[in-house]
Scaffold this motif. Structure first.
Motif, PDB file in Angstrom:
ATOM      1  N   VAL A  75       0.840  -1.206   0.000  1.00 34.16           N
ATOM      2  CA  VAL A  75       0.000   0.000   0.000  1.00 34.16           C
ATOM      3  C   VAL A  75       0.871   1.252   0.000  1.00 34.16           C
ATOM      4  O   VAL A  75       0.554   2.239  -0.688  1.00 34.16           O
ATOM      5  CB  VAL A  75      -0.957  -0.019   1.202  1.00 34.16           C
ATOM      6  N   ILE A 114       2.075   1.905  -3.457  1.00 31.84           N
ATOM      7  CA  ILE A 114       0.980   2.423  -4.292  1.00 31.84           C
ATOM      8  C   ILE A 114       0.771   3.910  -4.024  1.00 31.84           C
ATOM      9  O   ILE A 114       0.581   4.709  -4.953  1.00 31.84           O
ATOM     10  CB  ILE A 114      -0.306   1.612  -4.042  1.00 31.84           C
ATOM     11  N   PHE A 141      -3.517   6.589   3.667  1.00 32.18           N
ATOM     12  CA  PHE A 141      -2.488   5.683   4.161  1.00 32.18           C
ATOM     13  C   PHE A 141      -2.352   5.777   5.681  1.00 32.18           C
ATOM     14  O   PHE A 141      -2.086   4.771   6.348  1.00 32.18           O
ATOM     15  CB  PHE A 141      -1.150   6.000   3.485  1.00 32.18           C
ATOM     16  N   PHE A 147      -5.129   3.779   7.049  1.00 29.72           N
ATOM     17  CA  PHE A 147      -4.826   2.370   6.803  1.00 29.72           C
ATOM     18  C   PHE A 147      -3.804   1.842   7.811  1.00 29.72           C
ATOM     19  O   PHE A 147      -3.958   0.728   8.345  1.00 29.72           O
ATOM     20  CB  PHE A 147      -4.304   2.192   5.373  1.00 29.72           C
ATOM     21  N   TRP A 194      -4.008  -1.049  10.390  1.00 34.10           N
ATOM     22  CA  TRP A 194      -3.005  -2.102  10.253  1.00 34.10           C
ATOM     23  C   TRP A 194      -2.387  -2.437  11.610  1.00 34.10           C
ATOM     24  O   TRP A 194      -2.182  -3.623  11.936  1.00 34.10           O
ATOM     25  CB  TRP A 194      -1.926  -1.659   9.275  1.00 34.10           C
TER      26      TRP A 194
END
Length: 952
Positions: A346, A349, A410, A413, A417
């Motif tokens: 990720v 990306i 992010f 995320f 995570w």
């Protein structure tokens, strides 16, 4: 004097056995119970004992080694060598002497030189301690005829009865005869699992312990009364080497040495130099020709090799060899590394998204457009001139790579995570607890540390208490108050030192920037910001690495003066202090760039000065996020490359080389002794002692902070962490297998205080990323402009909106540029980044309403982001059960099966008892018949009536 029956099956003359040192043992007054007093020599005694892995009889395995230093004259050593050469059978007079003993009575009339008082005291304490070990049931054997001059080794073996007794005391769960089927998945899940197993088969280690099992032995705490429940077909392998060394270590810790007013175990004797080392042996060599297969060699091939970096770790074999505590560390490290894979993908990306949209970013395009002709105010007084905003085009474009809408996603995320990682680890931990039979394990209070007992003894002697009252004494907060005060002052001083160093680096940056600005070359002036940033970050990195080592030593010293009672308390307090100091040391420069740089600059005409001469630093036109990214990446990569990898490889190698050179200078060996193969305990003695898992965990926890705390500014952090950890796992594995002495196996069901630290970092990461996005990046100002001030709903005009105007006539005296015509035209109005009123306003240079609107939006974003992400994290925590369903079912199944086993056993006992009563009753009726034949042999018949054996 009793002799071990195991060694007395043949006459002494047939086995070549020599009974030695009986007089010395009797003089001391020891009765050597269950210990050997015999030595057996064959044609190749070293090969018979597998080069130190067994006693000289080749049957009893060495479970532990004690090492001590002794003084021996050169004449004595020459005599010993001469006796060895003249008659090989007399080697037993110098090597592998049964313990305890004071040495060999030499027949040549020469005696050992008189030792000083300290050496005599150590020798007496060793003799008493070893005698107490013998009384505890251990069997000892001494070896002073080694290749290491002046170093003696005591080999310890725990016989079967001692192992059984201690296993019952320690409540060790051992496998029983009962086996049961592990629940298997069915239907679609079974097919999916089979496909996954086939796909992952090439990356599975080739060890038996790693293969999926369909059956499992039922485990139960060992009991001598219930030995029939356990599979004792092979007693030699029932207790593996890890368990045997753990049992011996427990005996060593609780066995006391009361001479010279000491009442402590092996830890005290090691601290006072009575013994120089104590360690279990490795299973054998890991390399070379004709090496017998062993777990160490298997670990070296399938785990501690860089060639198998792509494979899973053989965690079960690691646990079998090193114990549960070390096994849990490597299991946690493996789970953490696996979880970094999706985070890295990720992050890549997000970074690629920034690269793809950099040419479409309107604010950076406006900054790079030379037609805008925006003239910026000088960056320093007098020596700096006006400059064009378009000159900062490269910085603006680079900032967009990390400052774009994808970084907000992010950050969310990574917060989720971190929560998922913690839940995944808890589930993995429960699976390991089930596989390793730790489900019912509860840590008991450990033995008091040697330093604590010494302090208590000192306190009791100071109060003139009797010896028997020593155990009633304990250290109170009043006794520890000076240590607590020292800890508080020391930690505050260390934190202040870190802040002072960061402040010194700030002064360096400011002064260097001013000095480079004086440069007459245009290229020198254009690269000022890059040069200053890069050199300052390198200075920060060097300081962080140096202070990390210093703070580690200081944290240990501060913990030692507190005198914690147990090893667990000591470890937890040490971890807390070391983490606090190293956290501040590693992240203070990053916190400065993220939240303080450019916040207290002032404005043209009214700047804030340090020491009345240096202006505070300003952020680049594109913001401080790019500089934060540079700072974070260099410190993170530098710490991983230099401190974590080079230090871990180089320092142990250097210590090993220094130790080898010292031993080489100390020993004077003849050719035959030099060519003799070293014993296993001699080879392990030359290895580095195990220093605990705290440095390993600390290294990964600090990295976890780099990955989560400022991930909004550096999306590639998980990728670099992943690459580092792939190397780190094999590096640590190689260090444990080849560079370190074998550590004592410690039982543990979790990673302890480190889990709480990880959770704390995860919660703190949400808050820090919220502030980084809100205050460090331009994400919120862009949103405010887009929805409140943009005329056409686009970002056109955003750069101009964030710049305020300043009339150059309002410069303070002596601060205006020395060369106002440097751009080729006269400047009347220059721009600077801030939300302030223009010079033609009534309240010129005051903070404008736009500033308060942006500030309100930033604070609102922090509150919403923090609460939303924490709610989502808690939801993930709640929705994922801590214990996997199949594991809970298996644990319940084990309890049911154990109840069934005991119920059958009780029913069997009752049935046998009833059968015995029935037979006894029938026999009694037969005995009451008054036949003449029976009457003649009445006594014999009656005696046989009650001769039934009872085997319950």
């Amino acid at each position: 004097m009793r002799v071990n029956k195991k060694c007395s099956c043949l006459p002494a003359e047939e086995k070549g056995i020599h009974i030695i040192n009986i007089r010395a043992i009797e003089d001391i007054g020891y009765d050597q119970h269950e210990s050997t007093l015999l030595n057996s020599l064959s044609k190749n005694p070293d090969a018979d004992c597998k080069y130190g892995l067994y006693f000289r009889d080749g049957k009893r395995k060495v479970d532990y080694i004690l090492v001590y230093h002794y003084k021996k004259s050169s004449s004595g050593r020459t005599l010993a060598r001469r006796v060895h050469h003249n008659d090989s059978s007399t080697r037993s007079t110098r090597q592998d002497q049964p313990l305890p003993g004071k040495g060999v009575q030499l027949e040549m009339g020469e005696s050992e030189p008189h030792m000083d008082y300290h050496e005599d005291d150590k020798r007496f304490r060793r003799e008493e301690y070893e005698g107490n070990l013998v009384e505890a049931g251990l069997e000892l054997e001494r070896d002073e005829d080694t290749k290491i001059h002046g170093v003696g080794f005591v080999k310890i073996h725990a016989p079967w009865n001692v192992l059984c007794r201690e296993a019952e005391f320690l409540k060790l769960k051992m496998p029983t005869k009962k086996m049961y089927q592990i629940n298997q998945t069915h239907g679609l899940l079974k097919k999916i699992n089979s496909v996954i197993q086939k796909i992952t088969e090439p990356i599975q280690p080739k060890v038996a312990e790693h293969k999926p099992q369909t059956v499992k032995r039922l485990s139960y705490p060992f009991s001598r009364e219930k030995q029939h429940l356990f599979d004792l077909s092979d007693r030699d392998s029932f207790f593996d080497s890890k368990t045997r060394s753990t049992i011996v270590y427990e005996i060593l810790k609780r066995t006391t040495c009361t001479k010279a007013k000491y009442s402590m175990g092996i830890t005290s004797l090691l601290a006072n130099g009575v013994y120089s080392a104590a360690y279990p042996l490795h299973d054998g060599d890991y390399e070379g020709e004709n090496v017998e297969p062993n777990d160490r060699k298997l670990l070296c091939e399938e785990w501690a090799s860089y060639g198998v970096f792509y494979k899973y770790q053989p965690i079960d074999l690691v646990r079998k060899y090193f114990g549960e505590k070390i096994g849990l560390y490597f299991a946690w490290l493996g789970v953490y590394t696996q979880m970094l894979i999706p985070a890295s993908i990720v992050g890549i990306i997000v970074f690629l998204y920034g690269c793809a949209t950099v040419d479409e970013n309107i604010p950076s395009m406006e900054m790079c457009d030379q037609r805008n002709n925006i003239t910026m105010c000088p960056l320093c007084d007098r020596t700096c001139s006006y400059w064009k905003m378009s000159s900062a085009c490269a910085t603006a474009r680079a900032s967009h790579l990390f400052d774009n809408p994808a970084t907000v996603f992010f950050s969310v995320f990574m917060a989720l995570w971190a929560a998922t990682f913690m839940e995944h680890w808890k589930r993995k931990q429960m699976r390991l607890n089930y596989r390793w039979d730790l489900t019912g394990f509860e840590e008991e209070e450990d033995h008091p540390r040697a330093e604590y007992e010494a302090k208590v003894l000192e306190k009791s002697l100071r109060k003139e208490h009797k010896q028997k009252e020593t155990d009633k004494e304990k250290l109170t907060w009043k006794d520890r108050f000076p240590a607590y005060l020292t800890n508080f002052v020391g930690i505050i001083f260390m934190v202040g030192l870190t802040f002072a160093i960061v402040f010194g680096v700030i002064i360096y940056r400011i002064s260097t920037a001013a000095a480079l600005a004086i440069s007459s070359t245009p290229s020198g002036r254009s690269s000022v910001r890059v040069t200053v940033t890069a050199t300052a970050v390198i200075i920060n990195l060097v300081v962080i690495i140096i202070l990390d080592e210093v703070y580690g030593c200081i944290a240990r010293w501060l913990t030692q003066i507190e005198v914690p009672k147990t090893d667990k308390n000591f470890e937890e307090r040490l971890i807390f202090k070391a983490f606090l100091l190293k956290f501040v040391n590693a992240y203070t420069p990053i916190f400065y760039v993220a939240f303080f740089k450019g916040r207290f600059v002032g404005r043209p005409g009214d700047y804030v000065y340090i020491f009345h001469s240096f202006r505070m630093e300003e952020c680049a036109p594109g913001g401080c996020l790019m500089e934060l990214c540079i700072q974070l990446s260099i410190i993170m990569l530098g710490k991983q490359l230099i401190q974590n990898n080079l230090f871990e490889i180089g320092i142990p190698k250097m210590k090993k080389f220094i130790r080898y050179m010292k031993l080489k200078r100390r020993r004077s060996l003849d050719h035959e002794e030099h060519m003799k193969k070293k014993q296993r305990y001699e080879v392990d003695y030359n290895l580095e002692p195990f220093a605990g898992l705290t440095p390993e965990y600390m290294e990964m926890i600090i990295q976890f902070g780099f990955v989560t705390l400022f991930v909004a500014s550096f999306p590639l952090a998980p990728l670099f962490a992943l690459l580092n950890n792939i190397i780190e796992i094999r590096l640590d594995a190689k260090k444990f297998v080849t560079e370190l002495r074998r550590p004592v196996a410690v039982r543990a069901k979790d990673i302890g205080i480190w889990y709480n630290i990880l959770r704390g970092i995860g919660k703190l990461a949400v808050i820090i990323n919220a502030f980084v996005i809100s205050f460090t990046s331009d994400f919120i100002p862009r949103l405010v402009y887009l929805y409140m001030y943009s005329e056409n709903g686009t970002m056109h005009g955003f750069v101009n909106h964030t710049l305020s105007s300043f009339n150059v006539s309002d410069f303070q005296a002596g601060t205006a540029p020395n060369d106002p015509m440097d751009l080729g035209y006269e400047v009347q109005i220059c721009r600077y980044k801030d939300y302030r009123e223009p010079p033609w306003s009534e309240n010129k240079y005051d903070i404008s309403k736009d500033f308060w609107a942006v500030l309100a939006a930033r604070l609102a974003f922090v509150i919403v982001f923090q609460n939303l992400v924490m709610f989502m994290s808690d939801f993930v925590d709640w929705i994922i059960p801590d214990i996997p369903k199949d594991i809970s079912q298996q644990i319940h199944k084990e309890k049911v099966l154990m109840v069934e086993v005991f119920m059958r056993e009780e029913q069997g006992k009752l049935h046998m008892l009833e059968t015995w009563k029935d037979k006894d009753k029938k026999k009694g009726e037969n005995c009451n018949n008054h036949s003449p034949r029976l009457s003649r042999s009445r006594s014999g018949s009656l005696s046989s009536c009650h001769s039934y054996p009872l085997d319950v």
